[in-house]
Write a protein that holds these residues in place. Structure first.
Motif, PDB file in Angstrom:
ATOM      1  N   ALA A  18     -22.177  93.429  12.615  1.00 26.21           N
ATOM      2  CA  ALA A  18     -21.922  94.484  11.506  1.00 26.21           C
ATOM      3  C   ALA A  18     -20.321  94.316  10.912  1.00 26.21           C
ATOM      4  CB  ALA A  18     -22.232  95.711  12.139  1.00 26.21           C
ATOM      5  N   GLU A  19     -19.340  94.096  12.097  1.00 21.90           N
ATOM      6  CA  GLU A  19     -18.145  93.797  11.772  1.00 21.90           C
ATOM      7  C   GLU A  19     -17.770  92.760  10.973  1.00 21.90           C
ATOM      8  OE1 GLU A  19     -13.886  93.188  14.072  1.00 21.90           O
ATOM      9  OE2 GLU A  19     -15.957  92.694  15.212  1.00 21.90           O
ATOM     10  N   MET A  20     -18.610  91.630  10.960  1.00 25.13           N
ATOM     11  CA  MET A  20     -18.546  90.427  10.073  1.00 25.13           C
ATOM     12  C   MET A  20     -18.758  90.784   8.784  1.00 25.13           C
ATOM     13  SD  MET A  20     -17.228  88.141  11.937  1.00 25.13           S
ATOM     14  CE  MET A  20     -16.681  89.130  13.251  1.00 25.13           C
ATOM     15  N   ILE A  21     -20.054  91.736   8.560  1.00 27.89           N
ATOM     16  CA  ILE A  21     -20.390  91.999   7.417  1.00 27.89           C
ATOM     17  C   ILE A  21     -19.250  92.952   6.462  1.00 27.89           C
ATOM     18  CG2 ILE A  21     -22.282  93.303   6.109  1.00 27.89           C
ATOM     19  CD1 ILE A  21     -22.811  90.345   6.721  1.00 27.89           C
ATOM     20  N   ASP A  22     -18.750  93.920   7.376  1.00 30.75           N
ATOM     21  CA  ASP A  22     -17.718  94.870   6.900  1.00 30.75           C
ATOM     22  C   ASP A  22     -16.557  94.117   6.488  1.00 30.75           C
ATOM     23  OD1 ASP A  22     -19.329  96.962   7.272  1.00 30.75           O
ATOM     24  OD2 ASP A  22     -18.426  97.499   9.091  1.00 30.75           O
ATOM     25  N   SER A  29     -11.577  86.254   3.732  1.00 26.35           N
ATOM     26  CA  SER A  29     -12.333  85.012   4.144  1.00 26.35           C
ATOM     27  C   SER A  29     -12.509  84.977   5.496  1.00 26.35           C
ATOM     28  CB  SER A  29     -11.164  83.869   3.401  1.00 26.35           C
ATOM     29  OG  SER A  29     -10.143  83.939   4.538  1.00 26.35           O
ATOM     30  N   ASN A  30     -13.358  83.829   5.768  1.00 28.49           N
ATOM     31  CA  ASN A  30     -13.706  83.389   7.208  1.00 28.49           C
ATOM     32  C   ASN A  30     -12.240  83.147   7.724  1.00 28.49           C
ATOM     33  OD1 ASN A  30     -16.435  83.649   6.361  1.00 28.49           O
ATOM     34  ND2 ASN A  30     -16.891  81.364   7.027  1.00 28.49           N
ATOM     35  N   LYS A  31     -11.425  82.636   7.392  1.00 25.29           N
ATOM     36  CA  LYS A  31     -10.185  82.383   7.998  1.00 25.29           C
ATOM     37  C   LYS A  31      -9.564  83.504   8.411  1.00 25.29           C
ATOM     38  CE  LYS A  31      -5.809  79.907   7.626  1.00 25.29           C
ATOM     39  NZ  LYS A  31      -4.741  79.145   6.734  1.00 25.29           N
ATOM     40  N   GLN A  32      -9.350  84.266   7.295  1.00 24.19           N
ATOM     41  CA  GLN A  32      -8.779  85.810   7.722  1.00 24.19           C
ATOM     42  C   GLN A  32      -9.492  86.676   8.702  1.00 24.19           C
ATOM     43  OE1 GLN A  32      -8.959  86.897   3.493  1.00 24.19           O
ATOM     44  NE2 GLN A  32      -6.931  87.088   3.343  1.00 24.19           N
ATOM     45  N   ILE A  33     -10.754  86.439   8.721  1.00 27.25           N
ATOM     46  CA  ILE A  33     -11.621  87.079   9.745  1.00 27.25           C
ATOM     47  C   ILE A  33     -11.393  86.537  11.142  1.00 27.25           C
ATOM     48  CG2 ILE A  33     -14.097  87.587  10.684  1.00 27.25           C
ATOM     49  CD1 ILE A  33     -14.957  87.603   7.479  1.00 27.25           C
ATOM     50  N   ALA A  34     -11.151  85.359  11.278  1.00 31.20           N
ATOM     51  CA  ALA A  34     -10.741  84.749  12.414  1.00 31.20           C
ATOM     52  C   ALA A  34      -9.301  85.137  12.866  1.00 31.20           C
ATOM     53  CB  ALA A  34     -10.920  83.172  12.577  1.00 31.20           C
ATOM     54  N   GLU A  35      -8.481  85.310  12.160  1.00 31.21           N
ATOM     55  CA  GLU A  35      -7.185  85.772  12.406  1.00 31.21           C
ATOM     56  C   GLU A  35      -7.374  87.219  12.711  1.00 31.21           C
ATOM     57  OE1 GLU A  35      -4.930  84.744   8.848  1.00 31.21           O
ATOM     58  OE2 GLU A  35      -4.995  82.663   9.302  1.00 31.21           O
ATOM     59  N   THR A  36      -8.174  88.010  12.322  1.00 22.60           N
ATOM     60  CA  THR A  36      -8.052  89.390  12.515  1.00 22.60           C
ATOM     61  C   THR A  36      -8.972  89.767  13.732  1.00 22.60           C
ATOM     62  OG1 THR A  36      -8.141  90.086  10.240  1.00 22.60           O
ATOM     63  CG2 THR A  36      -8.808  91.612  11.678  1.00 22.60           C
ATOM     64  N   THR A  37      -9.615  88.936  14.014  1.00 23.32           N
ATOM     65  CA  THR A  37     -10.621  89.148  15.007  1.00 23.32           C
ATOM     66  C   THR A  37     -10.483  88.239  16.358  1.00 23.32           C
ATOM     67  OG1 THR A  37     -12.387  87.572  14.438  1.00 23.32           O
ATOM     68  CG2 THR A  37     -12.667  89.755  13.904  1.00 23.32           C
ATOM     69  N   SER A  43     -17.158  80.666  15.842  1.00 18.50           N
ATOM     70  CA  SER A  43     -18.058  81.919  16.090  1.00 18.50           C
ATOM     71  C   SER A  43     -18.129  82.824  14.784  1.00 18.50           C
ATOM     72  CB  SER A  43     -16.954  82.497  17.175  1.00 18.50           C
ATOM     73  OG  SER A  43     -16.993  81.720  18.152  1.00 18.50           O
ATOM     74  N   ILE A  44     -17.085  82.859  14.150  1.00 17.68           N
ATOM     75  CA  ILE A  44     -17.228  83.615  12.894  1.00 17.68           C
ATOM     76  C   ILE A  44     -18.454  83.197  11.930  1.00 17.68           C
ATOM     77  CG2 ILE A  44     -16.115  84.034  10.753  1.00 17.68           C
ATOM     78  CD1 ILE A  44     -14.799  85.268  13.201  1.00 17.68           C
ATOM     79  N   LYS A  45     -18.537  81.915  11.801  1.00 16.06           N
ATOM     80  CA  LYS A  45     -19.656  81.330  11.087  1.00 16.06           C
ATOM     81  C   LYS A  45     -20.896  81.625  11.833  1.00 16.06           C
ATOM     82  CE  LYS A  45     -17.011  77.377   9.098  1.00 16.06           C
ATOM     83  NZ  LYS A  45     -16.633  75.769   9.512  1.00 16.06           N
ATOM     84  N   SER A  46     -21.010  81.480  13.004  1.00 15.08           N
ATOM     85  CA  SER A  46     -22.277  81.874  13.670  1.00 15.08           C
ATOM     86  C   SER A  46     -22.601  83.408  13.486  1.00 15.08           C
ATOM     87  CB  SER A  46     -22.059  81.525  15.099  1.00 15.08           C
ATOM     88  OG  SER A  46     -23.283  82.086  16.118  1.00 15.08           O
ATOM     89  N   PHE A  47     -21.650  84.229  13.792  1.00 12.62           N
ATOM     90  CA  PHE A  47     -21.981  85.716  13.455  1.00 12.62           C
ATOM     91  C   PHE A  47     -22.543  86.019  12.077  1.00 12.62           C
ATOM     92  CE2 PHE A  47     -19.038  86.358  17.396  1.00 12.62           C
ATOM     93  CZ  PHE A  47     -20.115  86.991  18.262  1.00 12.62           C
ATOM     94  N   ILE A  48     -21.940  85.505  11.117  1.00 11.74           N
ATOM     95  CA  ILE A  48     -22.015  85.508   9.847  1.00 11.74           C
ATOM     96  C   ILE A  48     -23.547  85.138   9.590  1.00 11.74           C
ATOM     97  CG2 ILE A  48     -21.845  84.908   7.418  1.00 11.74           C
ATOM     98  CD1 ILE A  48     -18.679  85.090   8.183  1.00 11.74           C
ATOM     99  N   ARG A  49     -23.906  83.912   9.869  1.00 10.49           N
ATOM    100  CA  ARG A  49     -25.145  83.139   9.586  1.00 10.49           C
ATOM    101  C   ARG A  49     -26.187  84.120  10.254  1.00 10.49           C
ATOM    102  NH1 ARG A  49     -22.927  78.225  10.833  1.00 10.49           N
ATOM    103  NH2 ARG A  49     -23.414  78.476  12.835  1.00 10.49           N
ATOM    104  N   SER A  50     -26.127  84.686  11.449  1.00  8.28           N
ATOM    105  CA  SER A  50     -26.785  85.521  12.072  1.00  8.28           C
ATOM    106  C   SER A  50     -27.233  86.825  11.284  1.00  8.28           C
ATOM    107  CB  SER A  50     -26.619  85.570  13.695  1.00  8.28           C
ATOM    108  OG  SER A  50     -27.472  86.499  14.348  1.00  8.28           O
ATOM    109  N   ALA A  51     -26.088  87.389  11.016  1.00  3.82           N
ATOM    110  CA  ALA A  51     -26.089  88.654  10.077  1.00  3.82           C
ATOM    111  C   ALA A  51     -26.774  88.464   8.953  1.00  3.82           C
ATOM    112  CB  ALA A  51     -24.588  88.998  10.011  1.00  3.82           C
ATOM    113  N   TYR A  52     -26.508  87.439   8.221  1.00  4.02           N
ATOM    114  CA  TYR A  52     -27.346  86.972   6.729  1.00  4.02           C
ATOM    115  C   TYR A  52     -28.979  86.981   7.154  1.00  4.02           C
ATOM    116  CZ  TYR A  52     -22.970  85.774   4.293  1.00  4.02           C
ATOM    117  OH  TYR A  52     -21.904  85.552   3.685  1.00  4.02           O
TER     118      TYR A  52
END
Length: 77
Positions: A18-22, A29-37, A43-52
């Motif tokens: 849910a955090e990834m979708i938000d 971007s995925n890079k910004q999400i990685a930096e933020t989290t 890991s970001i790609k994996s969470f996003i794929r699962s959420a999708y």
């Protein structure tokens, strides 16, 4: 239509998914999400794929639409 199968349920997402979708809906971007989290890009790609899969979308733009619909059409921020 971009959804497949049964109607997706936001409650089926894990908190991290849910955090990834938000964050995607906020325009990060995925890079910004990685930096933020502090998670790895893989890991970001994996969470996003699962959420999708859970919300029934295949593209980032559809995930953003899905998230905005659940916020009542309000943009993040």
């Amino acid at each position: 239509m971009h959804q497949q199968g049964p109607t997706p349920d936001q409650d089926s997402l894990t908190p991290r998914e849910a955090e990834m979708i938000d964050l995607i809906a906020e325009g990060l971007s995925n890079k910004q999400i990685a930096e933020t989290t502090a998670l790895s890009p893989n890991s970001i790609k994996s969470f996003i794929r699962s959420a999708y899969r859970k919300i029934g979308v295949e593209k980032r733009e559809h995930a953003i639409e899905w998230a905005l619909e659940r916020r009542g059409g309000r943009a993040a921020g």
